[in-house]
Design a protein around this motif. Structure first.
Motif, PDB file in Angstrom:
ATOM      1  N   ASP A  41       0.054  38.133  22.854  1.00  0.00           N
ATOM      2  CA  ASP A  41      -0.859  38.599  21.812  1.00  0.00           C
ATOM      3  C   ASP A  41      -2.180  39.093  22.382  1.00  0.00           C
ATOM      4  O   ASP A  41      -3.146  39.250  21.660  1.00  0.00           O
ATOM      5  N   SER A  94       0.077  30.258  19.050  1.00  0.00           N
ATOM      6  CA  SER A  94       1.152  31.252  18.903  1.00  0.00           C
ATOM      7  C   SER A  94       2.503  30.579  18.693  1.00  0.00           C
ATOM      8  O   SER A  94       3.298  30.990  17.842  1.00  0.00           O
ATOM      9  N   TYR A 110       5.181  25.219  19.427  1.00  0.00           N
ATOM     10  CA  TYR A 110       6.443  25.467  18.731  1.00  0.00           C
ATOM     11  C   TYR A 110       7.150  24.146  18.407  1.00  0.00           C
ATOM     12  O   TYR A 110       7.525  23.886  17.256  1.00  0.00           O
ATOM     13  N   LEU A 111       7.297  23.307  19.434  1.00  0.00           N
ATOM     14  CA  LEU A 111       8.028  22.050  19.231  1.00  0.00           C
ATOM     15  C   LEU A 111       7.260  21.112  18.301  1.00  0.00           C
ATOM     16  O   LEU A 111       7.876  20.352  17.540  1.00  0.00           O
ATOM     17  N   ARG A 139       2.741  29.184  15.330  1.00  0.00           N
ATOM     18  CA  ARG A 139       2.908  30.212  14.311  1.00  0.00           C
ATOM     19  C   ARG A 139       4.356  30.697  14.263  1.00  0.00           C
ATOM     20  O   ARG A 139       4.929  30.884  13.186  1.00  0.00           O
ATOM     21  N   ALA A 140       4.945  30.870  15.458  1.00  0.00           N
ATOM     22  CA  ALA A 140       6.346  31.318  15.485  1.00  0.00           C
ATOM     23  C   ALA A 140       7.247  30.283  14.811  1.00  0.00           C
ATOM     24  O   ALA A 140       8.146  30.629  14.026  1.00  0.00           O
ATOM     25  N   GLU A 158       8.100  22.348  14.889  1.00  0.00           N
ATOM     26  CA  GLU A 158       9.518  22.083  14.624  1.00  0.00           C
ATOM     27  C   GLU A 158       9.733  20.593  14.319  1.00  0.00           C
ATOM     28  O   GLU A 158      10.446  20.225  13.384  1.00  0.00           O
ATOM     29  N   TYR A 201       2.857  27.174  24.689  1.00  0.00           N
ATOM     30  CA  TYR A 201       3.591  27.790  23.585  1.00  0.00           C
ATOM     31  C   TYR A 201       4.661  26.821  23.076  1.00  0.00           C
ATOM     32  O   TYR A 201       4.828  26.624  21.872  1.00  0.00           O
ATOM     33  N   SER A 202       5.380  26.192  24.001  1.00  0.00           N
ATOM     34  CA  SER A 202       6.415  25.230  23.616  1.00  0.00           C
ATOM     35  C   SER A 202       5.831  24.049  22.872  1.00  0.00           C
ATOM     36  O   SER A 202       6.435  23.536  21.936  1.00  0.00           O
ATOM     37  N   TYR A 226       8.546  19.753  10.918  1.00  0.00           N
ATOM     38  CA  TYR A 226       9.538  20.176   9.920  1.00  0.00           C
ATOM     39  C   TYR A 226      10.649  19.119   9.791  1.00  0.00           C
ATOM     40  O   TYR A 226      11.050  18.757   8.682  1.00  0.00           O
ATOM     41  N   ALA A 275       6.836  30.346  11.071  1.00  0.00           N
ATOM     42  CA  ALA A 275       7.579  31.449  10.456  1.00  0.00           C
ATOM     43  C   ALA A 275       9.060  31.109  10.380  1.00  0.00           C
ATOM     44  O   ALA A 275       9.710  31.319   9.361  1.00  0.00           O
ATOM     45  N   GLU A 276       9.564  30.571  11.471  1.00  0.00           N
ATOM     46  CA  GLU A 276      10.996  30.251  11.505  1.00  0.00           C
ATOM     47  C   GLU A 276      11.358  29.183  10.474  1.00  0.00           C
ATOM     48  O   GLU A 276      12.391  29.269   9.823  1.00  0.00           O
ATOM     49  N   TYR A 277      10.491  28.178  10.315  1.00  0.00           N
ATOM     50  CA  TYR A 277      10.818  27.079   9.416  1.00  0.00           C
ATOM     51  C   TYR A 277      10.148  27.222   8.052  1.00  0.00           C
ATOM     52  O   TYR A 277      10.174  26.287   7.252  1.00  0.00           O
ATOM     53  N   ASN A 278       9.539  28.372   7.811  1.00  0.00           N
ATOM     54  CA  ASN A 278       8.974  28.654   6.503  1.00  0.00           C
ATOM     55  C   ASN A 278       7.951  27.604   6.072  1.00  0.00           C
ATOM     56  O   ASN A 278       8.053  27.021   5.003  1.00  0.00           O
TER      57      ASN A 278
END
Lengths: 571, 337
Positions: free
Chosen positions: B336, B66, B291-292, B69-70, B295, B287-288, B298, B73-76
């Protein structure tokens, strides 16, 4: 050389390199700046537009969602008033039909739970009921929307929900003073998670107190790994820009939630600007190389040949006659310059050769003229005549003869001067005629007419005498009553000296021979000698012309410029 | 005059050509670069980023996915989460790494099932110029660009300190650990035991290693409790160990006398927290990590300087008292579900 002001100390190709590099660097820097300005500007407005569009879309979606839920709540509320007995049936239908409705609960006025309807099993023992704890304060219409929370009364199931409540204060439904619907939040959460704005952006939901309702990075925010900008709380609807981040805020019209869009201006811009700078330096570097090479080419085509040409000119300056010019190859311009210089060198060397030849001729002719001054045959003949006169007792005539001879020689020597006044030349001619007249027993007579204005001008010495001699030997030789006319008169800026006889005349061949060949017979210097001297002194447009008619006579005409003692060296 | 003008125009022409060449090549390169960053065509050319986890089913890895995925989405980014069916299957992981290389991944986010057995495939990816970000479990490679994980030693200490705080008197501790080759489990055990030993309190520690399944953990716990009936504290060092131990305690009816300090959470272990089998959960921030991880990928793809080559994701201690606090809710309950 080098006396004047400062001279540039760099070459043409250096100057060209500098100019090219300066122009290229200027244009590169300007294009970099302009490009960046345009690029950043358009990027920013693009980002704002994208952000506002995305946030609007999110707002519409969530508005629709809450509207839908509020409508359901309305339906339940109306039903609780009009048909309270069917309430439980309606709850169960709703749970069946709407998968996003997790649970419906009712509470009495004291907050005691009076019923739970759900598709899931409830826990055997309920420790905590978050759906009741989370209930939001109702507005004037009796509606309330809670912040998202988990349902804590279901067995092994903790879905995230938003609790929508409605007071039914009229008490029409027996033991329910409050109806609460728990609506699944995961749909919204997933939707928000998947909203990306531009190349880097996200959005989140905030209530009007600035508390986060849902944020895709909330785990990070609670864990202290990220912070959301504190200023967002105070932002009004619209787009705000702060530190390269665009915040777009939009308040929903049916709840106290706000959608906040966060867009980062492309962080890779700096990387790309650096890249551009590196590229620009490469361009500059290649420009330096290109201009250096073109400078070398230029130097090869222009500067070097010009330097060679300069060296050649210096060598020519030092040694004009011995200089041999080798053509210099280079640019077309240089080749033309080289050709011109070659031509110049040839012309000058030719002229120098001519001058040298003329000097030689002059020396020779002057030597001959000098020899003529003491022509031994003439002297012997004259002295013979004088001796004869003395023996005959013609003393007065002998005296005249001696005087004439003395004067003849005095004038012909003239202290070594080549140019003498016409007056003297005329006297010289008269002395010669007198002597010859004695010698030829008055076989001819003569007439001298000199224009007064001409007397003081200069002419080459021994000019008339050879003409008279020519007239005597070739014109009047065999005839009686010969006549020689001598005329001197001005003609514009020139003076004409004419010696005309009425003798047998000369053929064209004879005239050519006289003018072309240096006849150095015993009669002294020839006509050509005179002509040469005049031309050397005054130029080709001066000299002797001969007109002759057979059996009519010959006229020798000498043209010289008007020369005075003052301007003798100018000519 | 014609000559001088022609040589002048030659110089001008050369200059103009150089400038035009320079500008067009600059713009060309710039445009090409811009395409990669997907500013002009946001959806067409998204960079593919592979996230290779240990499992698709566990709550922990669903949260990782998750978060990933977030961030995608944020970083396309075009992010794909893949994991083997079993948490023991490092062979499939190696295949997934090689597939990601073949599919042109711009970055790989990886969690190693086996510290050594995964290193060859990861080194292949690094050799192919693909940056690798490790999350949760490290791999034996020098070329990893960034490591994002829990400080497992500190997590173990946190559980140890809570056990000391909640219990007076002598501690008889049963450690239910999983695969002995897992660095994470060993670190947690070391942290837990160090915390207890450093306290100077009277204690005994018995350790059992079980395969990483719920049933093995159940049996292991039962055996441990049979061998050492005086155990009053159990440390269950991952999600599956927590469940196995929790069920064992429940079935043996020992929830009053034995405290379980467990790692990671799912709905069942949270339920056990409420019903009392489990006394404390040390919850990581999967989750972090997801996400990280994305990120960081990216940042690596776009040449942005990383702040550090190691990020410690935090751990949170959850017990009955704080489990429904709003920030703990957000930490332990997935959105979710």
């Amino acid at each position: 050389m080098g006396k004047g002001g400062k001279r540039a100390s760099f070459s043409l190709s250096d100057a060209m390199t500098i100019v090219v590099v300066v122009i290229v660097s200027f244009s590169v820097i300007i294009s970099l700046v302009v490009f960046n300005a345009v690029f950043l500007g358009s990027m920013q407005s693009n980002a704002i537009t994208t952000s506002e569009q995305s946030v609007d879309q999110v707002a519409v979606t969530i508005n629709n969602y809450t509207d839908d839920m509020l409508q359901i709540m309305d339906r339940l509320y109306v039903n609780s008033i009009t048909d309270p007995d069917s309430q439980e049936e309606l709850f169960e239908d709703l749970i069946d039909i709407r998968s996003d409705v997790v649970m419906i609960t009712t509470y009495d006025i004291h907050g005691n739970n009076t019923g739970i309807w759900s598709r899931y099993d409830t826990k055997d023992l309920i420790y905590t009921n978050l759906s009741y704890i989370s209930i939001a304060d109702e507005g004037s219409d009796g509606l309330g929307i809670s912040a998202p929370h988990v349902v804590s009364v279901l067995d092994n199931n903790y879905p995230w929900v938003v609790t929508i409540t409605r007071n039914t204060t009229d008490g029409s439904y027996s033991n329910a003073a409050k109806i609460a619907i728990d609506v699944k939040f995961s749909g919204i959460a997933r939707y928000i998670d998947e909203v990306g704005i531009g190349s880097h952006g996200y959005c989140f939901i905030m209530d009007d107190n600035g508390n986060i309702v849902y944020h895709p990075q909330q785990q990070l925010i609670y864990a202290g790994l990220k912070d959301e900008n504190e200023e967002i709380k105070d932002m009004t609807d619209g787009s705000h820009m702060s530190d390269g981040v665009i915040y777009t805020v939009k308040t929903l019209n049916n709840s106290n939630w706000k959608i906040v869009g966060v867009t980062y201006l492309d962080e890779t811009v700096n990387t790309r600007v650096n890249y551009m700078i590196i590229v620009s330096f490469l361009i500059l570097f290649s420009a330096v190389i290109v201009s250096f090479l073109s400078g070398r080419l230029f130097s090869h085509l222009f500067t070097k040949p010009v330097n060679k040409l300069t060296d050649a000119m210096r060598n020519f300056e030092e040694d004009a006659s011995g200089f041999v010019f080798k053509p210099i190859a280079g640019a077309i311009e240089v080749n033309r310059l080289s050709d011109s210089f070659e031509h110049l060198v040839m012309r000058i060397q030719q002229l120098m050769e001519e001058v040298k030849e003329e000097e030689d001729t002059l020396r020779k002719t002057e030597l001959k003229a000098l020899q003529a001054q003491i022509n031994p045959h003439f002297l012997y003949n004259t002295l013979d005549s004088i001796t004869w006169m003395c023996e005959e007792g013609k003393n007065s005539e002998a005296v005249m003869m001696v005087n004439a001879l003395a004067k003849l020689f005095r004038i012909s020597i003239s202290r070594g001067a080549e140019l003498i006044p016409i007056e003297k030349e005329v006297q010289h001619a008269q002395c010669y005629l007198q002597i010859q007249k004695f010698r030829y027993q008055n076989q001819f007579d003569y007439d001298i007419k000199v224009d007064k204005s001409c007397e003081s001008f200069l002419c080459n010495k021994i000019t008339l005498q050879p003409m008279i001699e020519n007239a005597l030997y070739h014109g009047l030789d065999m005839i009686d009553e010969g006549h020689i006319d001598i005329r001197i008169y001005p003609d514009g800026d020139d003076i004409i000296l004419e010696v005309e006889d009425n003798g047998i005349g000369m053929s064209r061949e004879k005239i050519d021979e006289i003018l072309r060949h240096d006849i150095t017979d015993r009669h002294g210097i020839g006509v050509k000698n005179v002509d040469d001297r005049i031309k050397i002194y005054f130029g080709d447009r001066y000299g002797i012309t001969i007109r002759s008619e057979l059996d009519e006579g010959t006229c020798v005409s000498i043209r010289i410029p008007k020369i005075t003692e003052e301007n003798v060296y100018e000519k | 005059m014609r000559n001088s003008r022609s040589s002048f125009s030659w110089a001008v022409f050369a200059t103009v050509v150089v400038i035009l060449l320079a500008i067009t090549s600059g713009i060309f390169i710039f445009m090409k670069k811009s395409q990669n960053s997907a500013l002009f065509n946001a959806d067409l050319n998204r960079d593919y980023v592979a996230v290779i986890g240990k499992s698709e089913k566990s709550s922990f890895w669903i949260s990782v996915s998750s978060g990933a995925r977030a961030a995608a989405a944020e970083y396309n980014l075009d992010m794909r989460f893949i994991a083997p069916d079993s948490e023991e299957d490092y062979v499939s992981q190696n295949k997934m790494i090689r597939d990601a290389i073949d599919d042109g991944a711009k970055a790989i986010i990886f969690s190693a099932i086996d510290y050594n057995a995964n290193s060859a495939a990861i080194n292949e990816a690094i050799a192919a110029g693909i940056p690798v970000v490790v999350i949760d479990s490290d791999v034996n490679s020098d070329g990893v660009s960034c490591r994002i994980m829990t400080d497992n030693y500190e997590a173990g200490r946190m559980a140890g300190l809570q056990a000391l705080e909640d219990n007076n008197g002598k501690l008889v501790i049963g450690v239910v650990n999983y695969d002995i080759n897992s660095a994470n489990g060993q670190e947690r055990e070391r942290g837990f035991c160090d915390a207890v030993r450093e306290s100077g309190r009277d204690c005994e520690i018995y350790t059992i290693n079980c395969p990483s399944t719920k049933d093995d953990a159940y049996e292991g716990t039962c055996r441990l409790l049979e061998e050492h009936p005086d155990i009053n504290v159990i440390a269950a060092l991952n999600e599956l160990m927590s469940l196995g131990s929790g069920y064992a305690i429940r079935d043996m009816g020992l929830k009053q006398s034995v405290d379980i300090y467990a790692f990671d959470s799912n709905v069942i272990s949270v339920g056990m927290l409420e019903t009392g089998e489990i006394d404390g959960l040390v919850v990581q921030n999967p989750y972090s990590m997801g996400y990280l991880g994305v990120e960081t990928a990216y940042q690596l793809i776009n040449g942005i300087q990383l702040p550090s080559d190691r990020i410690d994701t935090t751990t949170t201690y959850v017990n009955y008292a704080n489990m429904y606090d709003i920030d703990i809710q957000r930490m332990i309950f997935r959105f979710d579900e």
